[in-house]
Design an enzyme around this catalytic site. Sequence first.
Site, short mmCIF file in Angstrom:
data_model
loop_
_atom_site.label_atom_id
_atom_site.label_comp_id
_atom_site.label_asym_id
_atom_site.label_seq_id
_atom_site.Cartn_x
_atom_site.Cartn_y
_atom_site.Cartn_z
N THR A 172 0.27 -2.52 -3.43
CA THR A 172 1.04 -1.28 -3.29
C THR A 172 1.25 -0.69 -4.68
O THR A 172 1.30 -1.41 -5.67
CB THR A 172 2.39 -1.53 -2.59
OG1 THR A 172 3.20 -2.40 -3.37
CG2 THR A 172 2.18 -2.11 -1.20
N GLY A 173 1.36 0.62 -4.75
CA GLY A 173 1.51 1.26 -6.05
C GLY A 173 0.24 1.07 -6.86
O GLY A 173 0.29 0.70 -8.03
N SER A 200 -1.35 3.71 -10.54
CA SER A 200 -1.00 3.78 -11.96
C SER A 200 -0.45 2.44 -12.43
O SER A 200 0.02 1.63 -11.64
CB SER A 200 0.04 4.88 -12.23
OG SER A 200 1.26 4.59 -11.59
N GLY A 201 -0.54 2.24 -13.74
CA GLY A 201 0.05 1.05 -14.36
C GLY A 201 -0.64 -0.26 -13.98
O GLY A 201 -1.86 -0.35 -13.98
N GLY A 237 -0.92 -1.69 -11.12
CA GLY A 237 -1.65 -1.68 -9.86
C GLY A 237 -3.14 -1.55 -10.03
O GLY A 237 -3.90 -2.43 -9.60
N SER A 276 11.01 -7.44 -12.88
CA SER A 276 11.02 -7.01 -14.27
C SER A 276 11.88 -7.93 -15.11
O SER A 276 12.89 -8.45 -14.64
CB SER A 276 11.57 -5.58 -14.38
OG SER A 276 11.68 -5.19 -15.73
N TYR A 285 17.70 0.71 -12.79
CA TYR A 285 16.39 0.06 -12.71
C TYR A 285 16.55 -1.45 -12.67
O TYR A 285 16.01 -2.14 -11.80
CB TYR A 285 15.52 0.50 -13.89
CG TYR A 285 14.16 -0.13 -13.92
CD1 TYR A 285 13.15 0.32 -13.08
CD2 TYR A 285 13.87 -1.16 -14.81
CE1 TYR A 285 11.89 -0.24 -13.11
CE2 TYR A 285 12.62 -1.74 -14.85
CZ TYR A 285 11.62 -1.27 -14.00
OH TYR A 285 10.36 -1.85 -14.03
#
Length: 178
Positions: free
Chosen positions: A12-13, A16-17, A19, A137, A150
């Site tokens: 998922t996701g 970008s980044g 993923g 994170s 966050y």
Amino acid sequence: MNRFAGRTVLITGGTSGMGPATAHRLVAEGAHVIITGRTRARLDAAVGELGPGASGIVADAADLGAVDALMETVRNRHGRLDGLFANAGTGTFLPFEDITETDIDHAVDVNFKGVFFTVQKALPLLADGSSIVINASWTLHRGNSVLTLYSATKAAVHQAGPGGPGPFGRVVAVQGDG
């Protein structure tokens, strides 16, 4: 190397980044990778870069109906999963005093509920010996004036997933900044 030949992994996701970086690696090692993204244009571009070892499904992790539809599509197209990377996430980087209820709702919907229900709804599709990786994170261990929201949502995922008291398994890696 074809360590993942014949395996199907959902990320998922995936637009970008971490993923697409993870998707590139898995495709290079023989997996069929299914990525999600919120918009068709970005999803098609990411799948195009990955090549024939990848496919994409439009799905917003914050929309639980979309998560249900995602899992049904995966079931219909692939029958099972050998891995799940619950990577979709959003960043809200505001000072504590500037955070609104709308900010909280969005961050919780994507970073906690989206991840939690993606994993929950994927469980019946996961084959024996499959893996779940959840993108939490390291920020939950650090204070920072603009990371309050966050970090809170990532801490919730951490508690529900690997490393916390939740049902998903064990910590396989923790990245810190030192």
